[in-house]
Motif scaffolding. Structure first.
Motif, PDB file in Angstrom:
ATOM      1  N   TYR A   1       0.830  -1.209   0.000  1.00 11.97           N
ATOM      2  CA  TYR A   1       0.000   0.000   0.000  1.00 11.97           C
ATOM      3  C   TYR A   1       0.865   1.260   0.000  1.00 11.97           C
ATOM      4  O   TYR A   1       1.449   1.618   1.033  1.00 11.97           O
ATOM      5  N   PRO A   2       0.967   1.945  -1.162  1.00 11.10           N
ATOM      6  CA  PRO A   2       1.681   3.225  -1.200  1.00 11.10           C
ATOM      7  C   PRO A   2       0.956   4.251  -0.319  1.00 11.10           C
ATOM      8  O   PRO A   2      -0.274   4.281  -0.274  1.00 11.10           O
ATOM      9  N   VAL A   3       1.720   5.071   0.397  1.00 16.69           N
ATOM     10  CA  VAL A   3       1.102   6.052   1.291  1.00 16.69           C
ATOM     11  C   VAL A   3       1.706   7.427   1.066  1.00 16.69           C
ATOM     12  O   VAL A   3       2.858   7.559   0.645  1.00 16.69           O
ATOM     13  N   GLN A   4       0.895   8.428   1.360  1.00 15.57           N
ATOM     14  CA  GLN A   4       1.334   9.819   1.325  1.00 15.57           C
ATOM     15  C   GLN A   4       1.360  10.319   2.765  1.00 15.57           C
ATOM     16  O   GLN A   4       0.322  10.442   3.403  1.00 15.57           O
TER      17      GLN A   4
ATOM     18  N   ALA B   1      -6.345  -0.127  16.089  1.00 17.90           N
ATOM     19  CA  ALA B   1      -6.927   0.845  17.023  1.00 17.90           C
ATOM     20  C   ALA B   1      -7.910   1.773  16.317  1.00 17.90           C
ATOM     21  O   ALA B   1      -8.967   2.111  16.867  1.00 17.90           O
ATOM     22  N   PHE B   2      -7.590   2.178  15.101  1.00 20.48           N
ATOM     23  CA  PHE B   2      -8.469   3.081  14.353  1.00 20.48           C
ATOM     24  C   PHE B   2      -9.770   2.366  13.988  1.00 20.48           C
ATOM     25  O   PHE B   2     -10.858   2.963  14.040  1.00 20.48           O
ATOM     26  N   GLY B   3      -9.678   1.087  13.646  1.00 21.17           N
ATOM     27  CA  GLY B   3     -10.884   0.306  13.373  1.00 21.17           C
ATOM     28  C   GLY B   3     -11.755   0.179  14.610  1.00 21.17           C
ATOM     29  O   GLY B   3     -12.985   0.307  14.537  1.00 21.17           O
ATOM     30  N   ILE B   4     -11.137  -0.078  15.764  1.00 25.55           N
ATOM     31  CA  ILE B   4     -11.876  -0.141  17.025  1.00 25.55           C
ATOM     32  C   ILE B   4     -12.514   1.206  17.328  1.00 25.55           C
ATOM     33  O   ILE B   4     -13.703   1.295  17.676  1.00 25.55           O
TER      34      ILE B   4
ATOM     35  N   ASP C   1      -8.638  -7.156   7.054  1.00 28.06           N
ATOM     36  CA  ASP C   1      -9.450  -6.464   6.053  1.00 28.06           C
ATOM     37  C   ASP C   1      -8.791  -5.112   5.774  1.00 28.06           C
ATOM     38  O   ASP C   1      -9.070  -4.118   6.425  1.00 28.06           O
ATOM     39  N   VAL C   2      -7.896  -5.105   4.803  1.00 25.73           N
ATOM     40  CA  VAL C   2      -7.047  -3.930   4.553  1.00 25.73           C
ATOM     41  C   VAL C   2      -7.263  -3.404   3.138  1.00 25.73           C
ATOM     42  O   VAL C   2      -7.501  -4.166   2.209  1.00 25.73           O
ATOM     43  N   SER C   3      -7.181  -2.101   2.986  1.00 31.12           N
ATOM     44  CA  SER C   3      -7.180  -1.476   1.665  1.00 31.12           C
ATOM     45  C   SER C   3      -6.326  -0.212   1.730  1.00 31.12           C
ATOM     46  O   SER C   3      -6.118   0.355   2.812  1.00 31.12           O
ATOM     47  N   GLN C   4      -5.844   0.230   0.580  1.00 27.89           N
ATOM     48  CA  GLN C   4      -5.050   1.460   0.537  1.00 27.89           C
ATOM     49  C   GLN C   4      -5.887   2.641   1.017  1.00 27.89           C
ATOM     50  O   GLN C   4      -5.389   3.520   1.742  1.00 27.89           O
ATOM     51  N   TYR C   5      -7.171   2.665   0.645  1.00 33.19           N
ATOM     52  CA  TYR C   5      -8.043   3.760   1.063  1.00 33.19           C
ATOM     53  C   TYR C   5      -8.143   3.827   2.586  1.00 33.19           C
ATOM     54  O   TYR C   5      -8.043   4.898   3.187  1.00 33.19           O
ATOM     55  N   LYS C   6      -8.333   2.665   3.237  1.00 30.51           N
ATOM     56  CA  LYS C   6      -8.487   2.639   4.695  1.00 30.51           C
ATOM     57  C   LYS C   6      -7.199   3.050   5.398  1.00 30.51           C
ATOM     58  O   LYS C   6      -7.224   3.751   6.414  1.00 30.51           O
ATOM     59  N   ILE C   7      -6.054   2.613   4.868  1.00 35.22           N
ATOM     60  CA  ILE C   7      -4.775   2.997   5.472  1.00 35.22           C
ATOM     61  C   ILE C   7      -4.546   4.499   5.321  1.00 35.22           C
ATOM     62  O   ILE C   7      -4.139   5.179   6.275  1.00 35.22           O
ATOM     63  N   GLN C   8      -4.823   5.033   4.139  1.00 36.55           N
ATOM     64  CA  GLN C   8      -4.620   6.473   3.938  1.00 36.55           C
ATOM     65  C   GLN C   8      -5.605   7.282   4.769  1.00 36.55           C
ATOM     66  O   GLN C   8      -5.260   8.354   5.299  1.00 36.55           O
ATOM     67  N   GLN C   9      -6.834   6.776   4.915  1.00 40.30           N
ATOM     68  CA  GLN C   9      -7.829   7.436   5.770  1.00 40.30           C
ATOM     69  C   GLN C   9      -7.318   7.531   7.207  1.00 40.30           C
ATOM     70  O   GLN C   9      -7.446   8.569   7.859  1.00 40.30           O
TER      71      GLN C   9
ATOM     72  N   LEU D   1      -4.075   7.467   8.168  1.00 42.98           N
ATOM     73  CA  LEU D   1      -2.939   8.391   8.213  1.00 42.98           C
ATOM     74  C   LEU D   1      -3.401   9.841   8.127  1.00 42.98           C
ATOM     75  O   LEU D   1      -2.857  10.716   8.816  1.00 42.98           O
ATOM     76  N   ASP D   2      -4.399  10.106   7.320  1.00 40.44           N
ATOM     77  CA  ASP D   2      -4.928  11.473   7.203  1.00 40.44           C
ATOM     78  C   ASP D   2      -5.531  11.924   8.530  1.00 40.44           C
ATOM     79  O   ASP D   2      -5.336  13.079   8.955  1.00 40.44           O
ATOM     80  N   PHE D   3      -6.262  11.031   9.193  1.00 42.18           N
ATOM     81  CA  PHE D   3      -6.844  11.365  10.503  1.00 42.18           C
ATOM     82  C   PHE D   3      -5.735  11.666  11.507  1.00 42.18           C
ATOM     83  O   PHE D   3      -5.806  12.657  12.249  1.00 42.18           O
ATOM     84  N   ILE D   4      -4.722  10.824  11.529  1.00 41.51           N
ATOM     85  CA  ILE D   4      -3.613  10.987  12.479  1.00 41.51           C
ATOM     86  C   ILE D   4      -2.905  12.320  12.269  1.00 41.51           C
ATOM     87  O   ILE D   4      -2.546  13.012  13.231  1.00 41.51           O
ATOM     88  N   GLN D   5      -2.707  12.702  11.019  1.00 40.64           N
ATOM     89  CA  GLN D   5      -1.985  13.941  10.739  1.00 40.64           C
ATOM     90  C   GLN D   5      -2.825  15.178  11.035  1.00 40.64           C
ATOM     91  O   GLN D   5      -2.284  16.266  11.224  1.00 40.64           O
ATOM     92  N   LEU D   6      -4.156  15.014  11.102  1.00 42.32           N
ATOM     93  CA  LEU D   6      -5.042  16.147  11.373  1.00 42.32           C
ATOM     94  C   LEU D   6      -5.354  16.315  12.856  1.00 42.32           C
ATOM     95  O   LEU D   6      -5.919  17.337  13.254  1.00 42.32           O
ATOM     96  N   HIS D   7      -5.001  15.339  13.673  1.00 45.74           N
ATOM     97  CA  HIS D   7      -5.363  15.385  15.085  1.00 45.74           C
ATOM     98  C   HIS D   7      -4.114  15.298  15.958  1.00 45.74           C
ATOM     99  O   HIS D   7      -3.131  14.657  15.592  1.00 45.74           O
ATOM    100  N   PRO D   8      -4.158  15.946  17.118  1.00 44.68           N
ATOM    101  CA  PRO D   8      -2.988  15.959  18.015  1.00 44.68           C
ATOM    102  C   PRO D   8      -2.795  14.614  18.707  1.00 44.68           C
ATOM    103  O   PRO D   8      -3.522  14.252  19.626  1.00 44.68           O
ATOM    104  N   LEU D   9      -1.813  13.844  18.246  1.00 49.89           N
ATOM    105  CA  LEU D   9      -1.558  12.510  18.786  1.00 49.89           C
ATOM    106  C   LEU D   9      -0.074  12.357  19.123  1.00 49.89           C
ATOM    107  O   LEU D   9       0.789  12.767  18.338  1.00 49.89           O
ATOM    108  N   ASN D  10       0.217  11.750  20.255  1.00 53.92           N
ATOM    109  CA  ASN D  10       1.586  11.378  20.583  1.00 53.92           C
ATOM    110  C   ASN D  10       1.826   9.971  20.053  1.00 53.92           C
ATOM    111  O   ASN D  10       1.316   8.997  20.611  1.00 53.92           O
TER     112      ASN D  10
END
Length: 316
Positions: free
Chosen positions: A109-112, A130-133, A265-273, A275-284
Motif C-alpha cells: 500500500y503506497p502512502v502519502q 486501534a483506528f478500526g476499534i 481487512d485492509v485497503s489502501q483507502y483505509k490505510i490512507q484514511q 494516516l490522514d486522521f492521524i496527521q489532522l489530530h494531536p496525537l503522541n
C-alpha cells in the motif's frame, strides 16, 4: 542481507540474527527495503509454535514500513513509501524481520505522509487495529469508556485516538500491574484499575468497552455495559483465541452490542484514511522503545514480560 531466522519453535533465543540471500523479484511481487516495523504479540505466538500452519525455518514479521527497491508493478515506483500489514506475511511466506522483504504487489500500500520513519513504524498494525476499534465504538461526548489491556500498544493507541477528538470522555484503563498505574495516568487515562479476569463489582457500567484481553474476559465485559452500549472485542492478549459455547441470545445482555475488528481487512483507502486522521489530530505517536534488528530477541523479551507501555518498534 541481514535477517532474523527462526529454525524451530522456542523462546526468544531461537531468533537468529544471520546472513541470508536477498530475495529475488518474481512476477506479481516486489522487493521492499525495510525501514522499520513493530513487534506484535502474534509474532511471539508464532515463534512459540502456536501458529499451526507456519512451517520453519521462517522469517517472522507481519508488518513493515519501507521503500520500493524493485517492482514488477508499474504503479509501484522505486523509492515510493509503502506499508504492508497482515496477508500471511511472516507466516505463509517470509516477513519483515530483515533488511529486505519480498511481498505480493496486491497487498503493498503506497502512502502519502510526512511522518518520520520511527513514528510511521509504530503505526501500521497497532494503529490500523486501534483506528478500526475507534470507529466502531461511535464515541459520543460525556461517555464513560473502559479499555481492558490498557498498557498494550493498541490500548494506548485507542485511548489517544479517543482523546484526540476533544470530547469530554472519561477513559478508564485496566492493568494487571500495580507498577503501571501511574504511568498509564501520565499518558492520558483518567482512571486506572488493577484487576484480573473479573472486573470489580463496584466498577459500575460503561457506555463503551474495548476488550483487548479477548475471549478470556468477554463475558465479564458484557456484564458491565450500559443499555445500548458497545463492546469491541479485538486482540487476544489473554492467550485464549476462541470462546466455546457462546450463545449470542443469552450471553449478550438485551439491548447491548458486540462488535470486533479484523485487521486482515485492509485497503489502501483505509490505510490512507487512518494516516490522514492521524496527521489532522494531536496525537503522541512516539514508540515506547526502539530496538535494532540485531536486538530482536531483547525486543521479544521486553514485550513478552509486559514491560512495554505502548508500541515497540525495530528500526533499520
Amino acid at each position: 542481507m541481514k535477517a532474523i531466522v527462526v529454525r524451530h519453535p522456542g523462546g526468544p533465543e531461537v531468533l537468529e540474527y544471520t546472513d541470508v540471500p536477498t530475495p529475488t523479484v518474481k512476477p506479481g511481487w516486489s522487493l521492499i527495503k525495510v525501514k522499520g516495523f513493530g513487534i506484535n504479540h502474534s509474532e511471539i505466538f508464532t515463534r512459540q509454535g502456536q501458529s499451526p500452519d507456519v512451517q520453519f525455518p521462517r522469517i517472522l514479521g507481519i508488518e513493515v514500513v519501507g521503500e520500493v527497491a524493485e517492482s514488477t508493478d508499474d504503479n509501484l515506483r522505486v523509492g515510493q513509501k509503502v506499508i504492508f500489514i497482515m496477508g500471511e506475511m511472516g507466516r505463509a511466506f517470509d516477513g519483515g524481520y530483515a533488511e529486505y522483504v519480498l511481498l505480493p504487489n496486491h497487498q503493498i500500500y503506497p502512502v502519502q505522509t510526512t511522518l518520520d520513519w520511527p513514528i510511521l513504524a509504530a503505526i501500521p498494525e497497532t494503529y490500523y487495529t486501534a483506528f478500526g476499534i475507534f470507529r466502531s465504538l461511535q464515541v459520543r461526548p460525556n461517555e464513560r469508556v473502559l479499555i481492558r489491556g490498557a498498557s498494550s500498544g493498541v490500548g494506548i493507541a485507542v485511548m489517544r485516538l479517543i482523546k484526540s477528538i476533544d470530547y469530554d470522555v472519561q477513559i478508564v484503563g485496566t492493568t494487571r500491574s500495580e507498577a503501571k498505574v501511574q504511568l498509564l495516568q501520565e499518558v492520558g487515562f483518567n482512571e486506572v484499575i488493577v484487576t484480573g479476569n473479573d472486573l470489580p463489582a463496584n466498577i459500575g457500567e460503561f457506555d463503551k468497552i474495548v476488550d483487548l484481553i479477548g475471549p478470556l474476559t468477554l463475558r465479564d465485559s458484557l456484564k458491565h455495559l450500559v443499555e445500548f452500549g458497545i463492546v469491541s472485542s479485538t486482540c487476544q492478549l489473554g492467550g485464549q483465541w476462541t470462546l466455546d459455547e457462546f450463545d449470542p441470545i443469552t450471553d449478550i445482555p438485551n439491548n447491548r452490542y458486540l462488535t470486533g475488528f479484523y485487521s486482515g481487512d485492509v485497503s489502501q483507502y483505509k490505510i490512507q484514511q487512518m494516516l490522514d486522521f492521524i496527521q489532522l489530530h494531536p496525537l503522541n505517536l512516539s514508540p515506547d522503545k526502539v530496538f535494532t534488528l540485531s536486538e530482536i530477541s531483547q525486543a521479544h523479551k521486553y514485550l513478552e514480560n509486559s514491560q512495554n507501555l505502548g508500541k515497540i518498534v525495530v528500526m533499520l
